[in-house]
Motif scaffolding. Structure first.
Motif, short mmCIF file in Angstrom:
data_model
loop_
_atom_site.label_atom_id
_atom_site.label_comp_id
_atom_site.label_asym_id
_atom_site.label_seq_id
_atom_site.Cartn_x
_atom_site.Cartn_y
_atom_site.Cartn_z
N MET A 13 0.56 -1.03 0.15
CA MET A 13 0.16 -0.25 -0.09
C MET A 13 0.45 1.24 -0.48
SD MET A 13 -3.46 1.44 0.31
CE MET A 13 -4.35 -0.08 0.74
N CYS A 14 1.96 1.16 0.51
CA CYS A 14 2.67 2.53 0.91
C CYS A 14 3.53 2.37 -0.29
CB CYS A 14 3.94 1.95 1.55
SG CYS A 14 3.36 2.07 3.89
N ALA A 15 3.73 1.76 -1.05
CA ALA A 15 4.61 1.75 -2.16
C ALA A 15 3.39 2.17 -3.61
CB ALA A 15 5.19 0.51 -3.38
N ALA A 16 2.37 1.95 -3.72
CA ALA A 16 1.08 1.99 -4.22
C ALA A 16 0.88 4.08 -3.66
CB ALA A 16 -0.01 1.34 -3.98
N LEU A 17 0.39 4.09 -2.80
CA LEU A 17 0.70 5.74 -2.47
C LEU A 17 1.63 6.62 -2.62
CD1 LEU A 17 -1.03 4.99 1.08
CD2 LEU A 17 -1.70 6.16 -0.60
N VAL A 18 2.09 5.61 -2.67
CA VAL A 18 4.07 7.05 -3.12
C VAL A 18 4.11 7.30 -5.36
CG1 VAL A 18 6.28 6.85 -3.37
CG2 VAL A 18 5.88 6.41 -1.60
N VAL A 19 3.77 6.60 -5.25
CA VAL A 19 3.28 5.92 -7.08
C VAL A 19 2.02 7.30 -7.29
CG1 VAL A 19 2.45 5.38 -9.15
CG2 VAL A 19 4.17 3.92 -7.53
N ALA A 20 0.70 7.44 -6.33
CA ALA A 20 -0.18 7.56 -6.22
C ALA A 20 0.30 9.73 -6.64
CB ALA A 20 -1.15 7.50 -5.79
N ALA A 21 0.90 9.61 -5.15
CA ALA A 21 1.41 11.00 -4.48
C ALA A 21 2.39 11.37 -5.69
CB ALA A 21 2.28 10.95 -3.49
N ALA A 22 3.18 11.20 -6.72
CA ALA A 22 3.98 11.56 -7.64
C ALA A 22 3.30 11.54 -9.19
CB ALA A 22 5.52 10.69 -7.58
N ALA A 23 1.79 11.26 -9.17
CA ALA A 23 1.95 10.46 -10.76
C ALA A 23 1.93 12.06 -11.70
CB ALA A 23 0.81 10.32 -10.25
N PRO A 24 2.22 11.14 -12.70
CA PRO A 24 2.97 12.65 -13.72
C PRO A 24 1.46 12.25 -14.58
CG PRO A 24 3.87 10.45 -14.23
CD PRO A 24 3.59 10.07 -12.74
N GLN A 53 -6.75 20.99 0.85
CA GLN A 53 -7.04 22.48 1.01
C GLN A 53 -5.77 23.14 1.34
OE1 GLN A 53 -10.08 23.99 3.19
NE2 GLN A 53 -9.56 25.85 3.54
N TYR A 54 -5.10 23.33 2.38
CA TYR A 54 -3.59 23.64 3.22
C TYR A 54 -2.75 23.33 1.69
CZ TYR A 54 -6.82 25.40 6.67
OH TYR A 54 -8.00 26.19 6.87
N PHE A 55 -2.65 21.55 1.58
CA PHE A 55 -0.75 21.50 1.39
C PHE A 55 -1.50 20.74 -0.50
CE2 PHE A 55 -1.22 20.45 5.46
CZ PHE A 55 0.01 21.54 6.19
N GLY A 56 -2.51 20.41 -0.59
CA GLY A 56 -2.44 20.34 -1.76
C GLY A 56 -2.56 18.48 -1.52
N TRP A 57 -3.31 18.42 -2.98
CA TRP A 57 -3.74 16.63 -3.60
C TRP A 57 -2.12 15.35 -3.42
CZ3 TRP A 57 -2.59 13.14 -6.34
CH2 TRP A 57 -2.13 13.71 -7.68
N ARG A 58 -1.44 16.16 -3.95
CA ARG A 58 -0.90 15.03 -3.29
C ARG A 58 -0.08 14.73 -1.81
NH1 ARG A 58 1.14 13.71 -8.85
NH2 ARG A 58 1.12 15.74 -10.10
N ALA A 59 -0.84 15.52 -0.85
CA ALA A 59 -0.28 15.81 -0.02
C ALA A 59 -0.74 14.95 1.28
CB ALA A 59 -0.07 16.78 0.92
N VAL A 60 -2.22 14.14 0.68
CA VAL A 60 -2.83 13.12 0.97
C VAL A 60 -2.50 12.12 1.09
CG1 VAL A 60 -5.47 12.13 0.53
CG2 VAL A 60 -5.30 14.85 0.62
N PHE A 61 -1.86 11.58 0.22
CA PHE A 61 -1.55 10.21 -0.20
C PHE A 61 0.01 10.15 1.27
CE2 PHE A 61 -3.85 11.27 -4.43
CZ PHE A 61 -4.21 9.56 -3.83
N GLY A 62 0.76 11.15 0.88
CA GLY A 62 1.46 11.12 1.43
C GLY A 62 1.19 11.10 3.44
N ALA A 63 0.57 11.39 3.16
CA ALA A 63 0.26 11.77 4.86
C ALA A 63 -0.14 10.15 5.34
CB ALA A 63 -0.82 12.58 4.89
N SER A 64 -0.91 9.30 4.02
CA SER A 64 -1.64 8.08 4.51
C SER A 64 -0.44 7.03 4.10
CB SER A 64 -2.33 7.70 3.35
OG SER A 64 -2.50 6.48 3.97
N VAL A 65 1.00 7.64 3.57
CA VAL A 65 2.02 6.89 3.54
C VAL A 65 2.68 6.86 5.55
CG1 VAL A 65 4.82 6.32 2.99
CG2 VAL A 65 2.15 6.68 2.21
N VAL A 66 2.83 7.83 5.90
CA VAL A 66 3.33 8.19 6.79
C VAL A 66 2.78 7.40 7.74
CG1 VAL A 66 4.34 9.96 9.23
CG2 VAL A 66 4.12 10.50 6.47
#
Length: 410
Positions: free
Chosen positions: A103-114, A176-189
């Motif tokens: 899941m962490c690997a998939a979330l990292v890909v989602a957060a960095a999705a080009p 709202q405060y950090f952008g949508w990519r941060a949502v997936f990053g926060a989930s990894v943490v």
């Protein structure tokens, strides 16, 4: 001297030295499993408030952003069918940790999705791996003594339900405060922190089956044929979740029109109101332990039916809708806990597979309910939606009451 450093499935010898310490240890493990369920299942719902953000980030693929939540749900259904049964074949703690890593690997890909296509593929993987929650619930049924199984399942389900209810809120605030990519990053943490606690605190489970993977999947059909109580619980659960999904799939459309003229944020706030259902889950489990699950399911079906009567009279009343949501969520969640308490008693060495059969039927019911709601709303309005929900409650009642269960199946 050759012993594993991991504690056994039940409590360790020192923890079990007194009833009080054993009870504290069990509560701690159940709280951990509830957290695992909530944190993992939340990943299915993080993307739902982010669709406009995706549209802005990938303007060339804007018409396809709705695919993201759709494939996530599809992945979850596939994961339930293909991964959840493995809990009977392998140590559940190891499975949970492996799925967290994936899941962490998939979330990292989602957060960095080009591109949106990459995000869609990552979302499918996230959905498949979010079925960690379907390892946590049967794990709780194993850890608890039979007299407390309903309460244990209810406690873990309350964590799962809170994860569902609060995921959209957390996602919206972070985005709202950090952008949508941060949502997936926060989930990894959050998942990595949870993995550390799992390694330190969660015991291993003992596999209960030696069937090869293919036969493990085929055996689910045999379980469905063999146990009438599993068929009954699955149909009852599917009908009630269909009613639940009818309401939630149409609520935003009702609130957008006269006399409310409210945006999607208002529908999201109704999810917070629905937390009453999550809070009622452990209580429903306790009543199921004391009075038997069938009695609780009967009351639950009546509550769902009552909710749709209230909805039918509340097309212009926020207060009425709030009352109806509370009654609906309590009814659906109490039935869910009681149904799961029943089915886990049917075949203790196949709890993951029994749970898979039930949950696949449950989500099929939810999909059917959403489809019926999409047809009923434009054709018959809010009253038609309410009647459709009442019909599904009636189907659940007919299925539940037509033949009394016997023995352990009840």
């Amino acid at each position: 001297m050759g012993r594993s450093v991991d504690p056994p499935l039940s409590m360790s010898t020192s923890d079990a030295s007194t009833p009080a310490s054993a009870d504290r240890s069990l509560r701690g493990l159940l709280f951990l499993l509830a957290t695992i369920a909530g944190v993992s299942v939340a990943n299915i719902y993080y993307n739902q408030p982010l669709l406009d953000n995706f549209r802005q980030s990938f303007p060339g693929s804007a018409s396809w952003v709705g695919t993201v939540p759709a494939v996530t749900q599809l992945g979850y259904a596939a994961g339930m069918l293909l991964l959840a049964p493995l809990g009977d074949r392998f140590d559940r703690r190891r499975l949970i940790l492996l799925q967290i890593a994936g899941m962490c690997a998939a979330l990292v890909v989602a957060a960095a999705a080009p591109t949106l296509a990459v995000l869609i593929v990552a979302s499918l993987a996230i959905g498949v791996l979010a079925t960690i929650a379907q390892q946590a619930v049967p794990f709780a049924a194993e850890l608890a003594p039979p007299s407390e199984r309903g309460h244990a399942v209810g406690m873990v389900m309350s964590g799962l339900l809170l994860g569902i209810l609060l995921a959209r809120t957390a996602s919206g605030v972070i985005a709202q405060y950090f952008g949508w990519r941060a949502v997936f990053g926060a989930s990894v943490v959050a998942l990595l922190a949870l993995a550390v606690v799992i390694i330190l605190r969660l015991p291993k489970s003992q596999p209960t089956s030696t069937l090869p993977y293919g036969k493990l999947l085929v055996s689910m059909w045999h379980l469905l044929v063999e146990h009438r109580a599993l068929r009954e619980a699955s149909l009852t659960g599917a009908a009630l979740f269909a009613a639940f999904s009818i309401f939630w799939s149409v609520l935003a459309l009702l609130l957008a029109g006269a006399p409310f003229h409210l945006g999607p944020q208002a529908a999201g706030l109704f999810g917070i109101v629905g937390a009453a259902g999550a809070m009622a889950a452990p209580l429903a489990g306790k009543f199921a332990d004391r009075r038997g699950p069938r009695a609780i399911i009967t009351v639950s079906i009546a509550l769902v039916a009552l909710a749709f009567v209230v909805f039918g009279a509340s097309a212009r009343s926020i207060a009425g809708l709030v009352v109806g949501v509370i009654v609906l969520d309590i009814g659906v969640q109490a039935a869910q806990i009681s149904n799961q308490s029943r089915i886990y008693a049917l075949k203790p060495d196949a709890r993951s597979r029994v749970n898979t059969v039930y949950m696949v039927a449950y989500f099929i019911g939810g999909a059917l309910g959403s489809g019926v709601g999409a047809v009923a709303w434009p054709a018959f309005g809010w009253l038609g939606v309410s009647v459709a929900g009442l019909v599904f409650a009636g189907l659940a009642a007919w299925n539940h009451l037509r033949l009394p269960s016997r023995g352990a199946s009840g």
